[in-house]
Design an enzyme around this catalytic site. Sequence first.
Site, mmCIF file in Angstrom:
data_model
loop_
_atom_site.group_PDB
_atom_site.id
_atom_site.type_symbol
_atom_site.label_atom_id
_atom_site.label_comp_id
_atom_site.label_asym_id
_atom_site.label_seq_id
_atom_site.Cartn_x
_atom_site.Cartn_y
_atom_site.Cartn_z
ATOM 1 N N ARG A 102 -42.200 26.301 -23.164
ATOM 2 C CA ARG A 102 -41.397 26.274 -21.939
ATOM 3 C C ARG A 102 -41.718 25.029 -21.098
ATOM 4 N NH1 ARG A 102 -41.569 32.804 -20.703
ATOM 5 N NH2 ARG A 102 -39.525 33.291 -21.611
ATOM 6 N N PHE A 158 -31.336 39.347 -10.851
ATOM 7 C CA PHE A 158 -30.898 38.254 -11.733
ATOM 8 C C PHE A 158 -30.218 38.739 -13.010
ATOM 9 C CE2 PHE A 158 -35.470 38.988 -12.631
ATOM 10 C CZ PHE A 158 -35.439 39.233 -14.002
ATOM 11 N N THR A 195 -43.022 32.299 -17.500
ATOM 12 C CA THR A 195 -41.570 32.419 -17.379
ATOM 13 C C THR A 195 -40.962 31.194 -16.697
ATOM 14 O OG1 THR A 195 -41.887 34.807 -17.137
ATOM 15 C CG2 THR A 195 -39.726 33.928 -16.540
ATOM 16 N N TYR A 214 -31.108 43.070 -22.659
ATOM 17 C CA TYR A 214 -31.914 42.944 -21.434
ATOM 18 C C TYR A 214 -31.772 44.171 -20.531
ATOM 19 C CZ TYR A 214 -33.237 38.080 -22.328
ATOM 20 O OH TYR A 214 -33.783 36.926 -22.841
ATOM 21 N N HIS A 259 -37.154 33.101 -25.586
ATOM 22 C CA HIS A 259 -37.581 34.469 -25.293
ATOM 23 C C HIS A 259 -38.749 34.815 -26.196
ATOM 24 C CE1 HIS A 259 -37.439 38.839 -24.770
ATOM 25 N NE2 HIS A 259 -37.546 38.926 -26.089
ATOM 26 N N ARG A 273 -46.622 34.696 -26.731
ATOM 27 C CA ARG A 273 -46.484 34.571 -25.274
ATOM 28 C C ARG A 273 -47.332 33.404 -24.764
ATOM 29 N NH1 ARG A 273 -42.544 37.580 -22.586
ATOM 30 N NH2 ARG A 273 -43.859 37.499 -20.729
ATOM 31 N N ASN A 292 -35.029 29.001 -19.530
ATOM 32 C CA ASN A 292 -36.405 28.667 -19.920
ATOM 33 C C ASN A 292 -36.624 28.577 -21.442
ATOM 34 O OD1 ASN A 292 -36.247 31.361 -20.426
ATOM 35 N ND2 ASN A 292 -37.888 31.981 -19.045
ATOM 36 N N GLU A 299 -36.321 44.898 -30.439
ATOM 37 C CA GLU A 299 -35.547 43.645 -30.396
ATOM 38 C C GLU A 299 -35.248 43.121 -31.804
ATOM 39 O OE1 GLU A 299 -37.530 42.404 -26.104
ATOM 40 O OE2 GLU A 299 -37.912 41.153 -27.861
ATOM 41 N N LYS A 312 -32.833 29.931 -26.545
ATOM 42 C CA LYS A 312 -31.739 30.262 -25.624
ATOM 43 C C LYS A 312 -30.658 29.170 -25.596
ATOM 44 C CE LYS A 312 -34.741 33.174 -22.798
ATOM 45 N NZ LYS A 312 -35.120 33.586 -21.415
#
Length: 139
Positions: free
Chosen positions: A104, A59, A93, A51, A117, A87, A114, A128, A11
Amino acid sequence: MNGNQTLTMIKPVAVERNYVGSIIQKITDSGFKICAIKMTQLTKDQAGVFYAVHKDKPFYEDLTTFMSSGTIVAMILEKENAVDDFRKLIGATDPVDAEEGTIRKLYAESKSHNAVHGSDSDENAQIESDFFFSKIERY
Ligand code: GDP
Protein backbone atom coordinates in the site's frame (compact mmCIF):
# COMPACT_ATOMS: atom_id res chain seq x y z
CA MET A 1 -8.78 -24.01 4.63
CA ASN A 2 -6.21 -24.47 7.37
CA GLY A 3 -4.85 -21.05 8.30
CA ASN A 4 -2.31 -21.13 5.50
CA GLN A 5 -4.37 -19.28 2.93
CA THR A 6 -5.63 -15.74 2.42
CA LEU A 7 -7.64 -13.92 -0.23
CA THR A 8 -6.46 -10.78 -1.96
CA MET A 9 -7.87 -8.48 -4.60
CA ILE A 10 -5.84 -6.01 -6.61
CA LYS A 11 -8.30 -3.11 -6.65
CA PRO A 12 -9.53 -1.19 -9.73
CA VAL A 13 -7.17 1.80 -9.70
CA ALA A 14 -4.10 -0.41 -9.26
CA VAL A 15 -5.19 -2.58 -12.19
CA GLU A 16 -5.88 0.51 -14.31
CA ARG A 17 -2.43 1.90 -13.51
CA ASN A 18 -0.84 -1.36 -14.65
CA TYR A 19 0.53 -2.34 -11.23
CA VAL A 20 -0.69 -5.97 -11.47
CA GLY A 21 2.70 -7.39 -12.49
CA SER A 22 4.68 -5.43 -9.88
CA ILE A 23 2.25 -6.32 -7.09
CA ILE A 24 2.22 -10.03 -7.97
CA GLN A 25 6.04 -10.02 -8.13
CA LYS A 26 6.20 -8.53 -4.64
CA ILE A 27 3.72 -11.11 -3.35
CA THR A 28 5.60 -14.10 -4.77
CA ASP A 29 8.99 -12.65 -3.73
CA SER A 30 7.57 -12.60 -0.20
CA GLY A 31 7.01 -16.35 -0.24
CA PHE A 32 3.35 -16.64 -1.15
CA LYS A 33 2.22 -19.26 -3.64
CA ILE A 34 -0.68 -18.36 -5.93
CA CYS A 35 -3.31 -21.13 -5.62
CA ALA A 36 -6.02 -19.41 -7.67
CA ILE A 37 -6.16 -16.25 -9.79
CA LYS A 38 -8.92 -14.47 -11.68
CA MET A 39 -9.42 -11.13 -13.43
CA THR A 40 -13.03 -9.95 -13.20
CA GLN A 41 -15.28 -6.97 -12.57
CA LEU A 42 -17.72 -7.02 -9.67
CA THR A 43 -21.24 -5.67 -10.00
CA LYS A 44 -22.20 -3.17 -7.32
CA ASP A 45 -24.40 -5.84 -5.72
CA GLN A 46 -21.52 -8.33 -5.65
CA ALA A 47 -19.23 -5.71 -4.10
CA GLY A 48 -21.97 -5.12 -1.54
CA VAL A 49 -22.06 -8.81 -0.65
CA PHE A 50 -18.26 -9.04 -0.41
CA TYR A 51 -18.12 -6.01 1.93
CA ALA A 52 -21.39 -6.74 3.78
CA VAL A 53 -19.52 -6.52 7.09
CA HIS A 54 -19.13 -2.77 6.40
CA LYS A 55 -22.74 -2.10 5.39
CA ASP A 56 -23.38 0.23 8.32
CA LYS A 57 -20.19 2.25 7.78
CA PRO A 58 -20.40 5.74 6.26
CA PHE A 59 -17.99 4.71 3.47
CA TYR A 60 -19.96 1.61 2.36
CA GLU A 61 -21.56 3.38 -0.62
CA ASP A 62 -18.23 4.83 -1.83
CA LEU A 63 -16.47 1.49 -1.24
CA THR A 64 -18.93 -0.60 -3.24
CA THR A 65 -19.07 2.00 -6.03
CA PHE A 66 -15.28 2.03 -6.24
CA MET A 67 -14.87 -1.74 -6.06
CA SER A 68 -17.34 -2.23 -8.92
CA SER A 69 -15.88 0.60 -11.04
CA GLY A 70 -13.31 -1.46 -12.94
CA THR A 71 -11.37 -4.67 -13.31
CA ILE A 72 -9.92 -6.41 -10.27
CA VAL A 73 -7.59 -9.38 -9.87
CA ALA A 74 -8.58 -11.85 -7.14
CA MET A 75 -6.13 -14.45 -5.82
CA ILE A 76 -5.96 -17.13 -3.17
CA LEU A 77 -2.46 -17.05 -1.66
CA GLU A 78 -0.78 -19.77 0.40
CA LYS A 79 1.97 -19.48 2.97
CA GLU A 80 2.38 -20.39 6.62
CA ASN A 81 0.57 -17.76 8.71
CA ALA A 82 -0.86 -16.34 5.48
CA VAL A 83 -3.47 -13.92 6.85
CA ASP A 84 -1.16 -12.10 9.27
CA ASP A 85 1.90 -12.18 7.03
CA PHE A 86 -0.09 -10.79 4.11
CA ARG A 87 -1.55 -8.02 6.25
CA LYS A 88 2.03 -7.09 7.17
CA LEU A 89 3.07 -7.16 3.52
CA ILE A 90 0.25 -4.83 2.42
CA GLY A 91 0.56 -2.37 5.33
CA ALA A 92 -1.97 -0.12 7.03
CA THR A 93 -5.35 0.70 5.43
CA ASP A 94 -4.26 4.31 4.87
CA PRO A 95 -1.00 4.46 2.86
CA VAL A 96 0.03 7.51 4.91
CA ASP A 97 0.31 5.15 7.90
CA ALA A 98 1.75 2.17 5.97
CA GLU A 99 5.35 1.15 6.55
CA GLU A 100 7.95 1.78 3.87
CA GLY A 101 8.18 -1.05 1.36
CA THR A 102 4.64 -2.32 1.91
CA ILE A 103 2.35 -2.75 -1.08
CA ARG A 104 0.00 0.00 0.00
CA LYS A 105 2.91 2.40 0.66
CA LEU A 106 4.24 1.68 -2.83
CA TYR A 107 1.03 1.46 -4.86
CA ALA A 108 -1.95 2.98 -2.99
CA GLU A 109 -3.40 6.33 -3.93
CA SER A 110 -5.34 6.94 -0.75
CA LYS A 111 -7.13 5.21 2.13
CA SER A 112 -10.13 4.41 -0.07
CA HIS A 113 -8.11 3.59 -3.20
CA ASN A 114 -5.52 1.52 -1.39
CA ALA A 115 -4.38 -0.89 -4.12
CA VAL A 116 -5.09 -4.24 -2.48
CA HIS A 117 -7.42 -6.15 -0.18
CA GLY A 118 -6.25 -8.74 2.33
CA SER A 119 -8.46 -11.01 4.46
CA ASP A 120 -8.49 -10.10 8.15
CA SER A 121 -9.04 -13.60 9.60
CA ASP A 122 -8.85 -17.27 8.62
CA GLU A 123 -12.65 -17.43 8.72
CA ASN A 124 -13.01 -14.50 6.33
CA ALA A 125 -10.23 -15.87 4.10
CA GLN A 126 -12.38 -18.95 3.59
CA ILE A 127 -15.61 -17.02 3.02
CA GLU A 128 -13.90 -14.63 0.58
CA SER A 129 -12.14 -17.45 -1.29
CA ASP A 130 -15.47 -19.26 -1.70
CA PHE A 131 -16.96 -15.99 -3.01
CA PHE A 132 -14.56 -15.96 -5.98
CA PHE A 133 -13.40 -19.51 -6.64
CA SER A 134 -14.92 -22.93 -7.14
CA LYS A 135 -13.01 -26.11 -6.18
CA ILE A 136 -11.77 -26.76 -9.70
CA GLU A 137 -10.26 -23.27 -9.93
CA ARG A 138 -7.87 -23.91 -7.01
CA TYR A 139 -4.44 -25.54 -7.28
P1 GDP B 1 -8.60 -3.10 5.39
O1 GDP B 1 -8.92 -4.38 6.13
O2 GDP B 1 -7.23 -2.57 5.70
O3 GDP B 1 -8.85 -3.18 3.91
O4 GDP B 1 -9.58 -1.97 5.95
P2 GDP B 1 -11.12 -2.01 6.40
O5 GDP B 1 -11.62 -3.42 6.53
O6 GDP B 1 -11.25 -1.10 7.58
O7 GDP B 1 -11.87 -1.28 5.20
C1 GDP B 1 -12.14 -1.97 4.00
C2 GDP B 1 -11.86 -1.05 2.85
O8 GDP B 1 -12.75 0.05 2.88
C3 GDP B 1 -10.47 -0.39 2.86
O9 GDP B 1 -9.46 -1.20 2.31
C4 GDP B 1 -10.70 0.84 2.02
O10 GDP B 1 -10.65 0.53 0.61
C5 GDP B 1 -12.13 1.21 2.37
N1 GDP B 1 -12.15 2.24 3.41
C6 GDP B 1 -11.75 2.15 4.70
N2 GDP B 1 -11.93 3.32 5.35
C7 GDP B 1 -12.48 4.17 4.43
C8 GDP B 1 -12.91 5.54 4.50
O11 GDP B 1 -12.83 6.20 5.53
N3 GDP B 1 -13.44 6.06 3.33
C9 GDP B 1 -13.56 5.33 2.18
N4 GDP B 1 -14.10 5.90 1.08
N5 GDP B 1 -13.15 4.04 2.09
C10 GDP B 1 -12.63 3.48 3.20
